[in-house]
Every structure is written in C-alpha cells, then in structure tokens.
Design a protein around this motif. Structure first.
Motif, mmCIF file in Angstrom:
data_model
loop_
_atom_site.group_PDB
_atom_site.id
_atom_site.type_symbol
_atom_site.label_atom_id
_atom_site.label_comp_id
_atom_site.label_asym_id
_atom_site.label_seq_id
_atom_site.Cartn_x
_atom_site.Cartn_y
_atom_site.Cartn_z
ATOM 1 N N GLU A 77 2.365 6.844 -6.805
ATOM 2 C CA GLU A 77 1.406 7.813 -7.342
ATOM 3 C C GLU A 77 1.981 9.229 -7.267
ATOM 4 O O GLU A 77 1.830 10.034 -8.204
ATOM 5 C CB GLU A 77 0.092 7.737 -6.569
ATOM 6 C CG GLU A 77 -0.713 6.478 -6.829
ATOM 7 C CD GLU A 77 -1.952 6.412 -5.967
ATOM 8 O OE1 GLU A 77 -2.062 7.208 -5.007
ATOM 9 O OE2 GLU A 77 -2.819 5.555 -6.236
ATOM 10 N N LYS B 52 2.547 1.761 -3.392
ATOM 11 C CA LYS B 52 1.584 2.211 -4.387
ATOM 12 C C LYS B 52 1.329 3.709 -4.264
ATOM 13 O O LYS B 52 1.336 4.434 -5.264
ATOM 14 C CB LYS B 52 0.276 1.437 -4.229
ATOM 15 C CG LYS B 52 -0.806 1.860 -5.208
ATOM 16 C CD LYS B 52 -2.084 1.070 -4.988
ATOM 17 C CE LYS B 52 -3.173 1.511 -5.954
ATOM 18 N NZ LYS B 52 -4.445 0.756 -5.735
ATOM 19 N N ARG B 53 1.122 4.178 -3.051
ATOM 20 C CA ARG B 53 0.828 5.598 -2.859
ATOM 21 C C ARG B 53 2.050 6.473 -3.137
ATOM 22 O O ARG B 53 1.927 7.566 -3.682
ATOM 23 C CB ARG B 53 0.299 5.833 -1.437
ATOM 24 C CG ARG B 53 -1.145 5.400 -1.270
ATOM 25 C CD ARG B 53 -1.615 5.471 0.165
ATOM 26 N NE ARG B 53 -3.056 5.343 0.277
ATOM 27 C CZ ARG B 53 -3.731 4.219 0.157
ATOM 28 N NH1 ARG B 53 -3.061 3.097 -0.079
ATOM 29 N NH2 ARG B 53 -5.052 4.183 0.256
ATOM 30 N N ASN C 24 -2.320 12.078 1.735
ATOM 31 C CA ASN C 24 -2.962 10.770 1.708
ATOM 32 C C ASN C 24 -1.990 9.673 2.126
ATOM 33 O O ASN C 24 -2.362 8.740 2.855
ATOM 34 C CB ASN C 24 -3.502 10.487 0.306
ATOM 35 C CG ASN C 24 -4.162 9.127 0.190
ATOM 36 O OD1 ASN C 24 -3.548 8.165 -0.273
ATOM 37 N ND2 ASN C 24 -5.413 9.031 0.600
ATOM 38 N N LEU C 25 -0.746 9.794 1.697
ATOM 39 C CA LEU C 25 0.292 8.841 2.103
ATOM 40 C C LEU C 25 0.487 8.895 3.615
ATOM 41 O O LEU C 25 0.606 7.851 4.271
ATOM 42 C CB LEU C 25 1.605 9.160 1.385
ATOM 43 C CG LEU C 25 2.812 8.307 1.776
ATOM 44 C CD1 LEU C 25 2.628 6.864 1.306
ATOM 45 C CD2 LEU C 25 4.102 8.890 1.184
ATOM 46 N N SER D 49 -2.928 7.478 5.496
ATOM 47 C CA SER D 49 -3.152 6.048 5.311
ATOM 48 C C SER D 49 -2.082 5.224 6.000
ATOM 49 O O SER D 49 -2.376 4.168 6.587
ATOM 50 C CB SER D 49 -3.199 5.699 3.821
ATOM 51 O OG SER D 49 -1.944 5.922 3.199
ATOM 52 N N THR D 50 -0.841 5.699 5.981
ATOM 53 C CA THR D 50 0.250 4.965 6.608
ATOM 54 C C THR D 50 0.096 4.938 8.119
ATOM 55 O O THR D 50 0.277 3.902 8.766
ATOM 56 C CB THR D 50 1.609 5.588 6.240
ATOM 57 O OG1 THR D 50 1.774 5.556 4.817
ATOM 58 C CG2 THR D 50 2.757 4.833 6.887
ATOM 59 N N LEU E 243 -1.901 14.143 -2.452
ATOM 60 C CA LEU E 243 -1.380 12.775 -2.517
ATOM 61 C C LEU E 243 -0.377 12.514 -1.397
ATOM 62 O O LEU E 243 -0.350 11.426 -0.814
ATOM 63 C CB LEU E 243 -0.712 12.527 -3.875
ATOM 64 C CG LEU E 243 -1.638 12.415 -5.091
ATOM 65 C CD1 LEU E 243 -0.810 12.293 -6.379
ATOM 66 C CD2 LEU E 243 -2.581 11.226 -4.951
ATOM 67 N N GLN F 202 0.827 -1.200 0.000
ATOM 68 C CA GLN F 202 0.000 0.000 0.000
ATOM 69 C C GLN F 202 0.863 1.252 0.000
ATOM 70 O O GLN F 202 0.576 2.219 -0.712
ATOM 71 C CB GLN F 202 -0.908 -0.017 1.229
ATOM 72 C CG GLN F 202 -1.747 1.234 1.409
ATOM 73 C CD GLN F 202 -2.611 1.163 2.652
ATOM 74 O OE1 GLN F 202 -3.594 0.432 2.696
ATOM 75 N NE2 GLN F 202 -2.263 1.922 3.688
ATOM 76 N N TYR F 203 1.910 1.212 0.823
ATOM 77 C CA TYR F 203 2.810 2.361 0.912
ATOM 78 C C TYR F 203 3.494 2.615 -0.427
ATOM 79 O O TYR F 203 3.554 3.758 -0.911
ATOM 80 C CB TYR F 203 3.851 2.117 2.005
ATOM 81 C CG TYR F 203 4.739 3.313 2.278
ATOM 82 C CD1 TYR F 203 4.357 4.273 3.208
ATOM 83 C CD2 TYR F 203 5.944 3.496 1.598
ATOM 84 C CE1 TYR F 203 5.152 5.377 3.451
ATOM 85 C CE2 TYR F 203 6.742 4.599 1.841
ATOM 86 C CZ TYR F 203 6.346 5.536 2.770
ATOM 87 O OH TYR F 203 7.138 6.633 3.000
#
Length: 242
Positions: A16, A12-13, A54-55, A58-59, A51, A9-10
């Motif tokens: 981005e 991927k973000r 968001n990282l 979410s982290t 973005l 997940q990390y």
C-alpha cells in the motif's frame, strides 16, 4: 495469528505504501499549475506517512500477539512460563476487578479463582490470553523505537538493530509524531505534507521496513525456540517425541 498470516499482512501494508509512492511519483510528472495541485500532493504525502505508521503499529501488535498465541497453542501452563508471561496472565485475570465499585470480596474471590486455576492439574491449568486487552498492548499512536525496546525487554526478547540499518531509529519517532499531529488535529494534512519531502518518505519507508524485519526475525526466533518457557528445551523435546 501465524507467521504466514503476519507475512501476508506485512506485505499487503508495505505494498500500500509503495503504491502510494508510485502515485506521488506520477503526480510529480504533471505540470503544477494551481495551488490545489500542491495541496493535493501535500495531502498524499501526509497520507503516506500515516500508512507507514500503520505498518509499524500493526506489525508490532501482531508480532507480540503471536507470542501469546504460541503459548496457548502449545498448552503451556502457568508454572512453565517465564515471569513476564505470568505477570501478563495475572493482570489479565484481574482486569475486571479494576473498578472503583470493586469490593474486597471481589478481589478475594478473584484471587481464589486464580490460585485454583494455577493449582489445578486439569486443562484449565493451560494459559489463555484470548479476547482480552493485556498490559503490553499500547494505546494507538505510541509506537516508536523506545516503546518497542520496552516491550522486548518486558517480554525477555533480545533485540538489537544493526547500526547500518538504523543508528537510533529516530525515524520511527518522527513518523509517530507526524501521525499524532494529524490524529489530534494539531495540523492539517496540507500543513504536515509541506514539511515532508518525497525523499523523506522513501527514506522512512526503507528504514522502517528493515527495522521491522529485524523485529519480526527476533520474535520469530523467540517463538521457535519457546523462549517464553522457563525450560524451553523440555517443551521442544516433548513436541518432537509426539
């Protein structure tokens, strides 16, 4: 969520963000002939700041959720977890009584249920944090270094970022503030983008990346060593024997 899923997940973000930065770099090579071009560039810069936030959010959320998941996966009881996790579990079990219409009977019945769970020697003695919102989870838009440090302290996690990576992590607050200005509609994407340089975005990305990797490392060590237990060595020994 497992550490592998967190890493995926990390990555991927973060990818981005890097993809957006590559796009902005290509835009900068084009002739800037119209105001529309500059507005588009500003919007892209603001979007990149979102973005990055968001990282961050979410982290942090996933990392702390992993601790609770580890407690559940290892069938740890209320009596065996440290104080912070006892408090989280208690808050969770009182959650549906936090209502103006709740009566004394409601509180009493819930208290009785909680006591029964704690004293029960069967599988119900194992803690569960699933499908619920707990006190550690923060409303969206509030993640910065101050909040992360508070979370670590409340969970009993030792976390310190080396000065060479970030002196005071003020960049996290800067990114949070930009996100909230956009989210609340205080400023347009074009207006926020004007205040951000491409070099700002590169610097923010690098610092946030290094900062979050330090956080992930600290939480991974915490989980691997079962620091959420009152006597983590007992659980580790038990698992090895099995």
């Amino acid at each position: 969520m497992t550490d592998n899923l967190l890493e995926m997940q990390y990555s991927k973000r973060l990818n981005e963000i890097k993809t957006m930065m590559d796009f902005i770099d290509r835009m900068l090579l084009l002739p800037r002939l119209t105001p529309t071009f500059q507005m588009s560039l500003n919007i892209q810069k603001s979007s990149t700041a979102l973005l990055i936030y968001n990282l961050m959010e979410s982290t942090v959320s996933t990392s702390f959720t992993n601790i609770l998941d580890s407690i559940v996966d290892n069938n740890v009881s209320y009596a065996d977890v440290s104080d912070p996790f006892q408090e989280i579990w208690l808050d969770l079990n009182f959650m549906d009584t936090f209502d103006v219409s709740s009566s004394f009977t409601s509180y009493r019945n819930r208290t009785q249920q909680i006591i029964t769970k704690i004293l029960n020697n069967k599988s119900t003695n194992f803690l569960s944090f699933s499908n619920s919102v707990t006190q550690w989870q923060l409303p969206g838009g509030n993640i910065d270094a101050e909040q992360i440090n508070k979370l670590c302290k409340s969970f009993g996690i030792s976390f310190k970022v080396p000065i060479e990576i970030s002196r005071d992590a003020g960049v996290l607050k800067t990114i949070k503030d930009k996100r909230n200005q956009l989210g609340h509609g205080d400023y347009s994407f074009d207006e926020i983008g004007r205040s951000i340089t491409v070099e700002d975005l590169r610097s923010w990305t690098n610092e946030v990346d290094e900062y979050l990797k330090c956080l992930i490392s600290a939480i991974t060590v915490f989980i691997d060593n079962r620091k959420y237990c009152l006597f983590p060595e007992n659980l580790i020994t038990q698992q090895k024997s099995n």
